[in-house]
Scaffold this motif. Sequence first.
Motif, PDB file in Angstrom:
ATOM      1  N   THR A   5      29.218   9.060  56.111  1.00 19.53           N
ATOM      2  CA  THR A   5      28.003   8.689  55.565  1.00 19.53           C
ATOM      3  C   THR A   5      28.333   7.479  54.743  1.00 19.53           C
ATOM      4  OG1 THR A   5      27.542  10.861  55.078  1.00 19.53           O
ATOM      5  CG2 THR A   5      26.341   9.359  53.762  1.00 19.53           C
ATOM      6  N   THR A   6      27.112   6.387  55.179  1.00 17.71           N
ATOM      7  CA  THR A   6      27.424   4.913  54.646  1.00 17.71           C
ATOM      8  C   THR A   6      25.977   4.694  53.996  1.00 17.71           C
ATOM      9  OG1 THR A   6      28.336   2.907  54.948  1.00 17.71           O
ATOM     10  CG2 THR A   6      26.969   4.055  56.834  1.00 17.71           C
ATOM     11  N   TYR A   7      25.912   3.687  53.336  1.00 16.12           N
ATOM     12  CA  TYR A   7      24.730   3.180  52.612  1.00 16.12           C
ATOM     13  C   TYR A   7      24.981   1.631  52.875  1.00 16.12           C
ATOM     14  CZ  TYR A   7      23.966   7.612  50.546  1.00 16.12           C
ATOM     15  OH  TYR A   7      23.536   9.047  50.450  1.00 16.12           O
ATOM     16  N   ILE A   8      24.162   1.192  53.737  1.00 14.57           N
ATOM     17  CA  ILE A   8      23.936  -0.509  53.727  1.00 14.57           C
ATOM     18  C   ILE A   8      22.624  -0.873  53.736  1.00 14.57           C
ATOM     19  CG2 ILE A   8      26.001  -0.108  55.515  1.00 14.57           C
ATOM     20  CD1 ILE A   8      24.064  -0.578  57.834  1.00 14.57           C
ATOM     21  N   SER A   9      22.688  -2.316  53.823  1.00 11.48           N
ATOM     22  CA  SER A   9      21.143  -3.257  53.842  1.00 11.48           C
ATOM     23  C   SER A   9      20.767  -2.699  55.135  1.00 11.48           C
ATOM     24  CB  SER A   9      21.567  -4.488  53.616  1.00 11.48           C
ATOM     25  OG  SER A   9      20.578  -5.074  53.904  1.00 11.48           O
ATOM     26  N   GLY A  24      31.764   5.606  71.251  1.00 13.24           N
ATOM     27  CA  GLY A  24      31.597   6.716  72.035  1.00 13.24           C
ATOM     28  C   GLY A  24      30.813   7.992  71.067  1.00 13.24           C
ATOM     29  N   ILE A  25      30.482   7.332  69.890  1.00 11.06           N
ATOM     30  CA  ILE A  25      29.732   8.603  69.018  1.00 11.06           C
ATOM     31  C   ILE A  25      28.268   8.678  69.709  1.00 11.06           C
ATOM     32  CG2 ILE A  25      28.403   8.680  66.811  1.00 11.06           C
ATOM     33  CD1 ILE A  25      30.792   6.745  65.635  1.00 11.06           C
ATOM     34  N   LYS A  26      28.243  10.168  69.786  1.00  7.60           N
ATOM     35  CA  LYS A  26      26.948  10.450  70.440  1.00  7.60           C
ATOM     36  C   LYS A  26      25.579  10.685  69.782  1.00  7.60           C
ATOM     37  CE  LYS A  26      29.550  13.017  74.048  1.00  7.60           C
ATOM     38  NZ  LYS A  26      30.821  12.174  73.872  1.00  7.60           N
ATOM     39  N   GLU A  27      25.676  10.883  68.265  1.00  9.65           N
ATOM     40  CA  GLU A  27      24.862  11.214  67.442  1.00  9.65           C
ATOM     41  C   GLU A  27      24.698  10.291  66.143  1.00  9.65           C
ATOM     42  OE1 GLU A  27      22.304  14.782  65.218  1.00  9.65           O
ATOM     43  OE2 GLU A  27      24.062  14.984  66.536  1.00  9.65           O
ATOM     44  N   ILE A  28      23.967   9.589  65.938  1.00  9.15           N
ATOM     45  CA  ILE A  28      23.847   8.719  64.483  1.00  9.15           C
ATOM     46  C   ILE A  28      22.518   9.067  64.062  1.00  9.15           C
ATOM     47  CG2 ILE A  28      24.011   6.338  63.568  1.00  9.15           C
ATOM     48  CD1 ILE A  28      25.748   5.744  66.103  1.00  9.15           C
ATOM     49  N   LYS A  29      22.477   9.259  62.572  1.00 10.57           N
ATOM     50  CA  LYS A  29      21.122   9.630  62.078  1.00 10.57           C
ATOM     51  C   LYS A  29      21.056   8.345  60.891  1.00 10.57           C
ATOM     52  CE  LYS A  29      18.966  12.877  59.065  1.00 10.57           C
ATOM     53  NZ  LYS A  29      19.255  14.281  58.336  1.00 10.57           N
ATOM     54  N   VAL A  30      19.811   7.888  61.040  1.00  9.80           N
ATOM     55  CA  VAL A  30      19.509   6.722  60.084  1.00  9.80           C
ATOM     56  C   VAL A  30      18.155   7.106  59.144  1.00  9.80           C
ATOM     57  CG1 VAL A  30      18.901   4.266  59.661  1.00  9.80           C
ATOM     58  CG2 VAL A  30      20.282   5.141  61.649  1.00  9.80           C
ATOM     59  N   VAL A  40      17.548   0.316  51.048  1.00 10.22           N
ATOM     60  CA  VAL A  40      19.010   0.823  51.514  1.00 10.22           C
ATOM     61  C   VAL A  40      18.705   1.775  52.807  1.00 10.22           C
ATOM     62  CG1 VAL A  40      19.037   2.704  49.912  1.00 10.22           C
ATOM     63  CG2 VAL A  40      21.176   1.858  50.853  1.00 10.22           C
ATOM     64  N   SER A  41      19.662   1.739  53.662  1.00  7.73           N
ATOM     65  CA  SER A  41      19.901   2.634  54.643  1.00  7.73           C
ATOM     66  C   SER A  41      20.888   3.513  54.573  1.00  7.73           C
ATOM     67  CB  SER A  41      19.659   1.838  56.019  1.00  7.73           C
ATOM     68  OG  SER A  41      18.779   1.106  56.191  1.00  7.73           O
ATOM     69  N   ARG A  42      20.540   4.770  54.922  1.00  7.63           N
ATOM     70  CA  ARG A  42      21.699   5.676  54.968  1.00  7.63           C
ATOM     71  C   ARG A  42      21.998   5.999  56.426  1.00  7.63           C
ATOM     72  NH1 ARG A  42      22.013  11.796  52.222  1.00  7.63           N
ATOM     73  NH2 ARG A  42      23.847  12.259  53.765  1.00  7.63           N
ATOM     74  N   ILE A  43      23.218   6.015  56.731  1.00  4.79           N
ATOM     75  CA  ILE A  43      23.703   6.191  58.150  1.00  4.79           C
ATOM     76  C   ILE A  43      24.800   7.337  58.035  1.00  4.79           C
ATOM     77  CG2 ILE A  43      24.979   5.469  60.239  1.00  4.79           C
ATOM     78  CD1 ILE A  43      23.776   2.722  59.357  1.00  4.79           C
ATOM     79  N   ASP A  44      24.355   8.649  58.661  1.00  6.92           N
ATOM     80  CA  ASP A  44      25.286   9.624  58.980  1.00  6.92           C
ATOM     81  C   ASP A  44      25.677   9.781  60.456  1.00  6.92           C
ATOM     82  OD1 ASP A  44      25.259  11.029  56.366  1.00  6.92           O
ATOM     83  OD2 ASP A  44      23.099  10.978  56.730  1.00  6.92           O
ATOM     84  N   LEU A  45      27.137  10.099  60.513  1.00  5.23           N
ATOM     85  CA  LEU A  45      27.277  10.322  62.061  1.00  5.23           C
ATOM     86  C   LEU A  45      28.804  11.351  61.880  1.00  5.23           C
ATOM     87  CD1 LEU A  45      30.381   8.388  62.482  1.00  5.23           C
ATOM     88  CD2 LEU A  45      28.714   6.514  62.107  1.00  5.23           C
ATOM     89  N   GLU A  94      23.283  18.582  65.056  1.00  6.90           N
ATOM     90  CA  GLU A  94      24.024  19.095  63.965  1.00  6.90           C
ATOM     91  C   GLU A  94      24.139  18.122  62.709  1.00  6.90           C
ATOM     92  OE1 GLU A  94      28.026  20.734  65.960  1.00  6.90           O
ATOM     93  OE2 GLU A  94      27.603  18.726  66.352  1.00  6.90           O
ATOM     94  N   LEU A  95      23.791  16.811  62.505  1.00  9.22           N
ATOM     95  CA  LEU A  95      23.944  15.904  61.356  1.00  9.22           C
ATOM     96  C   LEU A  95      22.670  16.589  60.565  1.00  9.22           C
ATOM     97  CD1 LEU A  95      24.324  12.444  62.919  1.00  9.22           C
ATOM     98  CD2 LEU A  95      25.811  13.811  61.173  1.00  9.22           C
ATOM     99  N   ASP A  96      21.669  17.361  60.794  1.00 10.74           N
ATOM    100  CA  ASP A  96      20.647  18.144  60.114  1.00 10.74           C
ATOM    101  C   ASP A  96      21.115  19.067  59.284  1.00 10.74           C
ATOM    102  OD1 ASP A  96      18.655  15.953  60.615  1.00 10.74           O
ATOM    103  OD2 ASP A  96      18.111  17.112  62.240  1.00 10.74           O
ATOM    104  N   ASP A  97      22.417  19.545  59.443  1.00  8.94           N
ATOM    105  CA  ASP A  97      22.845  20.656  58.598  1.00  8.94           C
ATOM    106  C   ASP A  97      23.127  20.385  57.142  1.00  8.94           C
ATOM    107  OD1 ASP A  97      22.753  22.678  60.571  1.00  8.94           O
ATOM    108  OD2 ASP A  97      24.678  22.184  61.223  1.00  8.94           O
TER     109      ASP A  97
END
Length: 97
Positions: A5-9, A24-30, A40-45, A94-97
Amino acid sequence: MKRVTTYISPIRVHWLIGELGSTGIKEIKVVEYFKPLSQVSRIDLLCDETVVDYVCRIIHEVGTTGGLPDHLVFVNDFHAKSADLSTIGRRMGELDD
Protein backbone atom coordinates in the motif's frame (compact mmCIF):
# COMPACT_ATOMS: atom_id res chain seq x y z
CA MET A 1 2.00 -13.08 -1.12
CA LYS A 2 2.52 -9.47 0.01
CA ARG A 3 0.16 -6.50 -0.06
CA VAL A 4 1.86 -3.21 -0.86
CA THR A 5 0.00 0.00 0.00
CA THR A 6 1.42 3.35 -0.98
CA TYR A 7 0.21 6.93 -0.70
CA ILE A 8 1.45 9.29 -3.41
CA SER A 9 0.58 12.53 -5.16
CA PRO A 10 -2.24 12.08 -7.71
CA ILE A 11 -0.04 13.65 -10.40
CA ARG A 12 2.31 10.62 -10.25
CA VAL A 13 -0.35 7.88 -10.46
CA HIS A 14 -0.37 7.51 -14.25
CA TRP A 15 3.40 7.03 -14.51
CA LEU A 16 3.59 4.76 -11.46
CA ILE A 17 0.78 2.47 -12.66
CA GLY A 18 2.45 2.18 -16.06
CA GLU A 19 5.77 1.24 -14.51
CA LEU A 20 4.24 -1.22 -12.01
CA GLY A 21 2.25 -2.85 -14.80
CA SER A 22 5.49 -3.76 -16.54
CA THR A 23 6.46 -5.94 -13.53
CA GLY A 24 3.66 -8.42 -14.22
CA ILE A 25 1.38 -7.29 -11.39
CA LYS A 26 -2.14 -8.25 -12.45
CA GLU A 27 -4.29 -6.13 -10.11
CA ILE A 28 -3.75 -2.58 -8.88
CA LYS A 29 -6.37 -0.64 -6.95
CA VAL A 30 -6.28 3.18 -6.90
CA VAL A 31 -8.38 5.34 -4.58
CA GLU A 32 -8.07 9.11 -4.72
CA TYR A 33 -8.91 11.46 -1.86
CA PHE A 34 -9.49 15.15 -2.45
CA LYS A 35 -9.96 17.98 0.05
CA PRO A 36 -9.52 21.70 -0.59
CA LEU A 37 -5.92 21.75 0.66
CA SER A 38 -4.97 18.10 0.36
CA GLN A 39 -4.90 15.53 -2.41
CA VAL A 40 -3.55 12.01 -2.13
CA SER A 41 -3.85 8.74 -4.01
CA ARG A 42 -3.76 5.37 -2.32
CA ILE A 43 -2.49 2.46 -4.39
CA ASP A 44 -2.87 -1.17 -3.28
CA LEU A 45 -1.35 -4.14 -5.07
CA LEU A 46 -0.46 -7.76 -4.48
CA CYS A 47 2.88 -9.23 -5.44
CA ASP A 48 5.15 -12.16 -4.72
CA GLU A 49 7.61 -11.71 -1.88
CA THR A 50 10.46 -12.07 -4.38
CA VAL A 51 9.60 -8.76 -6.12
CA VAL A 52 8.69 -6.60 -3.10
CA ASP A 53 12.06 -4.79 -3.06
CA TYR A 54 11.80 -4.10 -6.81
CA VAL A 55 8.21 -2.79 -6.44
CA CYS A 56 9.25 -0.52 -3.54
CA ARG A 57 12.19 0.79 -5.57
CA ILE A 58 9.81 1.66 -8.46
CA ILE A 59 7.49 3.45 -6.02
CA HIS A 60 10.40 5.44 -4.55
CA GLU A 61 11.72 6.39 -8.02
CA VAL A 62 8.50 7.01 -9.97
CA GLY A 63 5.96 7.82 -7.25
CA THR A 64 7.69 10.92 -5.94
CA THR A 65 7.57 14.51 -7.16
CA GLY A 66 11.13 15.04 -5.93
CA GLY A 67 10.33 17.32 -3.01
CA LEU A 68 10.22 16.51 0.67
CA PRO A 69 9.16 12.94 1.40
CA ASP A 70 5.88 12.92 -0.47
CA HIS A 71 5.11 9.22 -0.53
CA LEU A 72 4.61 6.47 2.02
CA VAL A 73 4.86 2.70 1.53
CA PHE A 74 3.52 -0.15 3.69
CA VAL A 75 4.22 -3.85 3.03
CA ASN A 76 2.16 -6.50 4.81
CA ASP A 77 1.51 -10.21 4.51
CA PHE A 78 -1.62 -11.01 2.54
CA HIS A 79 -3.83 -14.02 3.16
CA ALA A 80 -6.76 -14.26 0.77
CA LYS A 81 -10.16 -14.77 2.36
CA SER A 82 -12.72 -16.89 0.61
CA ALA A 83 -15.60 -14.80 -0.71
CA ASP A 84 -18.93 -15.37 0.97
CA LEU A 85 -22.32 -14.55 -0.51
CA SER A 86 -22.56 -11.21 1.28
CA THR A 87 -19.49 -9.85 -0.57
CA ILE A 88 -20.46 -10.96 -4.06
CA GLY A 89 -21.40 -7.92 -6.12
CA ARG A 90 -19.49 -5.53 -3.87
CA ARG A 91 -16.10 -7.19 -4.23
CA MET A 92 -14.17 -6.49 -7.41
CA GLY A 93 -11.03 -8.47 -6.62
CA GLU A 94 -8.75 -9.84 -3.93
CA LEU A 95 -7.62 -6.33 -3.00
CA ASP A 96 -11.13 -5.56 -1.74
CA ASP A 97 -10.67 -7.94 1.22
